[in-house]
Design a protein around this motif. Sequence first.
Motif, mmCIF file in Angstrom:
data_model
loop_
_atom_site.group_PDB
_atom_site.id
_atom_site.type_symbol
_atom_site.label_atom_id
_atom_site.label_comp_id
_atom_site.label_asym_id
_atom_site.label_seq_id
_atom_site.Cartn_x
_atom_site.Cartn_y
_atom_site.Cartn_z
ATOM 1 N N ILE A 190 -16.676 -12.807 3.282
ATOM 2 C CA ILE A 190 -16.557 -11.473 4.127
ATOM 3 C C ILE A 190 -15.160 -10.871 4.145
ATOM 4 N N GLY A 191 -13.965 -11.909 4.432
ATOM 5 C CA GLY A 191 -12.703 -11.392 4.276
ATOM 6 C C GLY A 191 -12.264 -10.754 2.922
ATOM 7 N N ILE A 192 -12.705 -11.310 2.015
ATOM 8 C CA ILE A 192 -12.432 -10.785 0.556
ATOM 9 C C ILE A 192 -13.178 -9.759 0.364
ATOM 10 N N ALA A 193 -14.502 -9.452 0.759
ATOM 11 C CA ALA A 193 -15.170 -8.227 0.382
ATOM 12 C C ALA A 193 -14.828 -7.006 1.268
ATOM 13 N N MET A 194 -14.192 -7.295 2.394
ATOM 14 C CA MET A 194 -13.595 -6.111 3.261
ATOM 15 C C MET A 194 -12.184 -5.650 2.502
ATOM 16 N N ILE A 195 -11.615 -6.561 1.742
ATOM 17 C CA ILE A 195 -10.384 -6.289 0.913
ATOM 18 C C ILE A 195 -10.835 -5.249 -0.199
ATOM 19 N N ALA A 196 -11.849 -5.767 -0.816
ATOM 20 C CA ALA A 196 -12.591 -4.998 -1.916
ATOM 21 C C ALA A 196 -12.941 -3.878 -1.410
ATOM 22 N N GLU A 197 -13.534 -3.689 -0.155
ATOM 23 C CA GLU A 197 -14.270 -2.308 0.267
ATOM 24 C C GLU A 197 -12.920 -1.330 0.546
ATOM 25 N N ALA A 198 -11.850 -2.020 1.117
ATOM 26 C CA ALA A 198 -10.665 -1.073 1.523
ATOM 27 C C ALA A 198 -9.960 -0.512 0.188
ATOM 28 N N ASN A 199 -10.091 -1.419 -1.037
ATOM 29 C CA ASN A 199 -9.541 -0.843 -2.258
ATOM 30 C C ASN A 199 -10.253 0.081 -2.988
ATOM 31 N N LEU A 200 -11.693 0.162 -2.775
ATOM 32 C CA LEU A 200 -12.416 1.126 -3.406
ATOM 33 C C LEU A 200 -12.469 2.281 -2.557
ATOM 34 N N SER A 201 -12.475 2.134 -1.413
ATOM 35 C CA SER A 201 -12.381 3.490 -0.562
ATOM 36 C C SER A 201 -11.020 4.133 -0.651
ATOM 37 N N PHE A 202 -9.939 3.655 -0.579
ATOM 38 C CA PHE A 202 -8.697 3.696 -1.132
ATOM 39 C C PHE A 202 -8.591 4.645 -2.311
ATOM 40 N N LEU A 203 -9.239 4.215 -3.265
ATOM 41 C CA LEU A 203 -9.438 4.914 -4.682
ATOM 42 C C LEU A 203 -10.452 5.926 -4.739
#
Length: 278
Positions: free
Chosen positions: A204-217
């Motif tokens: 879940i924590g890793i997925a949150m980082i992935a979401e942040a990366n994608l939304s940032f892009l």
Amino acid sequence: MASKMFSDLRSDTLSFVAFIFVSAVILIAIFGPLLVSTDPNQLNLRHALARPSSEFWLGTDDLGRDQFSRLIYATRVTLLAAAEAVTVSLIIGLPLGLVAGYFGGKVDSVLSRLNDALMSVPALILAIAVVAVVGPGLTTSMFAIGVVFSPSIFRLVRGSTMSVRSETYVEAAVAIGARSPRIMFVHVLRNIFPPVLVQISLLIGIAMIAEANLSFLGLGVVPPEASWGSMLRTAFDTFYAAPFLMFAPGLAIGLTVLAFSQLGDGLGGALTGKKASR
């Protein structure tokens, strides 16, 4: 087992604090929007980039939208996105891992080779490729992330299944004529689920980082909807004019990911009878 696990978790201060923090974040995601009166998407250009005050607790962005309101609403979006990715990984990795670990032989060999091939695909690259074909959107991008996360679930479930398939209760179930699907999903899964629960917490924590990366892009949540990652992108674009916009979403992501990681560590310690690492 659940009560003993919770008792062991309480004995570890950091893990219990992480549990309380995660619980609070989940409650905010569920009930927070009901307590916020300001529309998170309401434009107010007269107050664009306003600093934190009694009226705007976390300030406003470049379009005058209240950051506190957007942060609360974004909590639900971010957690749902992470939950989607982890759910997809479980749907794919858990049954395949059970089948590979239980039957072994050629079935295990074929599924393991496919799993190894999928592990070689970088999560963000696959997500970007999916978005390029389907179009931007948090659902499609997190689905791709979940697909790439599934090998970690597969490997854990496969290894755990192989370690318990020769246990007495499995052999007894076979002796009385229980079907293989029932043995796998009732007898085996019930006994290997604790380590899977730990892995879920970490993912879940890793997925949150992935979401942040994608939304940032710009490949995740579609405006005007907000996630913590998209709020960071807005803050980045206006960093020199309003650096304070970075703090709230950045802390939210950092502390929540850290809390889920520590909680997973604590759950692992509770299951093995060891204190969580610090």
